[in-house]
Scaffold this motif. Structure first.
Motif, short mmCIF file in Angstrom:
data_model
loop_
_atom_site.label_atom_id
_atom_site.label_comp_id
_atom_site.label_asym_id
_atom_site.label_seq_id
_atom_site.Cartn_x
_atom_site.Cartn_y
_atom_site.Cartn_z
N ALA A 48 -3.61 4.42 6.10
CA ALA A 48 -3.12 4.08 4.73
C ALA A 48 -4.30 3.77 3.85
CB ALA A 48 -2.12 2.77 4.93
N THR A 49 -4.05 3.77 2.51
CA THR A 49 -4.95 3.21 1.57
C THR A 49 -4.51 2.74 0.40
OG1 THR A 49 -7.29 4.08 0.67
CG2 THR A 49 -5.48 5.37 0.55
N THR A 51 -5.66 2.49 -3.67
CA THR A 51 -6.43 2.66 -4.91
C THR A 51 -7.27 1.58 -5.37
OG1 THR A 51 -4.81 2.45 -6.47
CG2 THR A 51 -5.16 4.74 -5.39
N ARG A 56 -2.86 0.60 -5.30
CA ARG A 56 -1.74 1.27 -5.61
C ARG A 56 -1.66 1.94 -3.96
NH1 ARG A 56 0.32 5.43 -9.90
NH2 ARG A 56 0.37 3.47 -10.74
N TYR A 58 -0.81 4.24 -0.31
CA TYR A 58 -0.64 5.53 0.02
C TYR A 58 -0.84 5.63 1.73
CZ TYR A 58 -1.09 7.06 -4.83
OH TYR A 58 -1.00 7.35 -6.04
N TYR A 59 0.44 6.47 2.04
CA TYR A 59 0.65 6.19 3.42
C TYR A 59 0.65 7.52 4.09
CZ TYR A 59 2.08 1.56 2.41
OH TYR A 59 2.45 0.23 1.71
N THR A 60 0.07 8.06 5.35
CA THR A 60 0.59 8.95 5.97
C THR A 60 1.68 8.94 6.50
OG1 THR A 60 -0.47 10.41 7.81
CG2 THR A 60 -0.16 8.03 8.57
N ARG A 64 4.85 5.96 6.89
CA ARG A 64 5.68 5.54 5.57
C ARG A 64 7.15 5.18 5.95
NH1 ARG A 64 5.32 10.46 3.15
NH2 ARG A 64 2.96 10.23 2.91
N VAL A 106 -7.37 9.01 -4.30
CA VAL A 106 -6.94 8.60 -2.99
C VAL A 106 -7.71 9.56 -1.89
CG1 VAL A 106 -4.99 8.64 -1.69
CG2 VAL A 106 -4.51 8.11 -3.91
N SER A 108 -8.15 10.32 1.95
CA SER A 108 -7.91 10.18 3.67
C SER A 108 -8.73 10.63 4.33
CB SER A 108 -6.39 10.84 3.45
OG SER A 108 -6.64 12.21 3.40
#
Length: 126
Positions: A48-49, A51, A56, A58-60, A64, A106, A108
């Motif tokens: 995950a990360t 921004t 904000r 974001y997930y693998t 999720r 983003v 990854s």
């Protein structure tokens, strides 16, 4: 910036854990912070990360809906709340940060992250 991950442990499948990433030296407001994990014998993978500008998440795909990444600017920390854990979530969890990408970008791939914490072990038993 220096990063330190903590909060790992052992839990049975279906349980929850929260891992923390504490930063010192610089405010995390200026960084995109990500979580990666590495299982024994496997490559390190993105989890995950957040921004840089607005945090904000974001997930693998595999996490999720089960994991939640968040940050606390006052505490200068990033958290990964892990729910409904599965044995395949087992691994060493690393937090990492980068300040060289755009505010809404983003990333990854681990190569994009310049700063790394030491990792914390998460073990999920079946």
């Amino acid at each position: 910036v220096q990063l330190q991950a903590s909060g790992g442990g052992s839990v049975q499948a279906g349980g929850s854990l929260r891992v923390s990433c504490s930063a010192s030296g610089r405010t995390l407001r200026n960084y995109s912070v990500g979580w990666f994990r590495q299982a024994p014998g496997k490559e390190r993978e993105f989890v995950a990360t957040l921004t840089k500008l607005d945090g904000r998440p974001y997930y693998t795909a595999s996490v999720r809906g089960r994991f939640l990444v968040s940050r606390d600017i006052v505490e200068n920390a990033v958290y990964l709340q892990m729910n409904s854990l599965k044995p395949e979530d087992t691994g060493v969890y690393y937090c990492a940060a980068t300040d060289t990408i755009g505010n809404h970008d983003v990333r990854s791939d681990s190569a994009s992250y310049r700063y790394w914490g030491q990792g914390t072990q998460v073990t999920v038993s079946s």
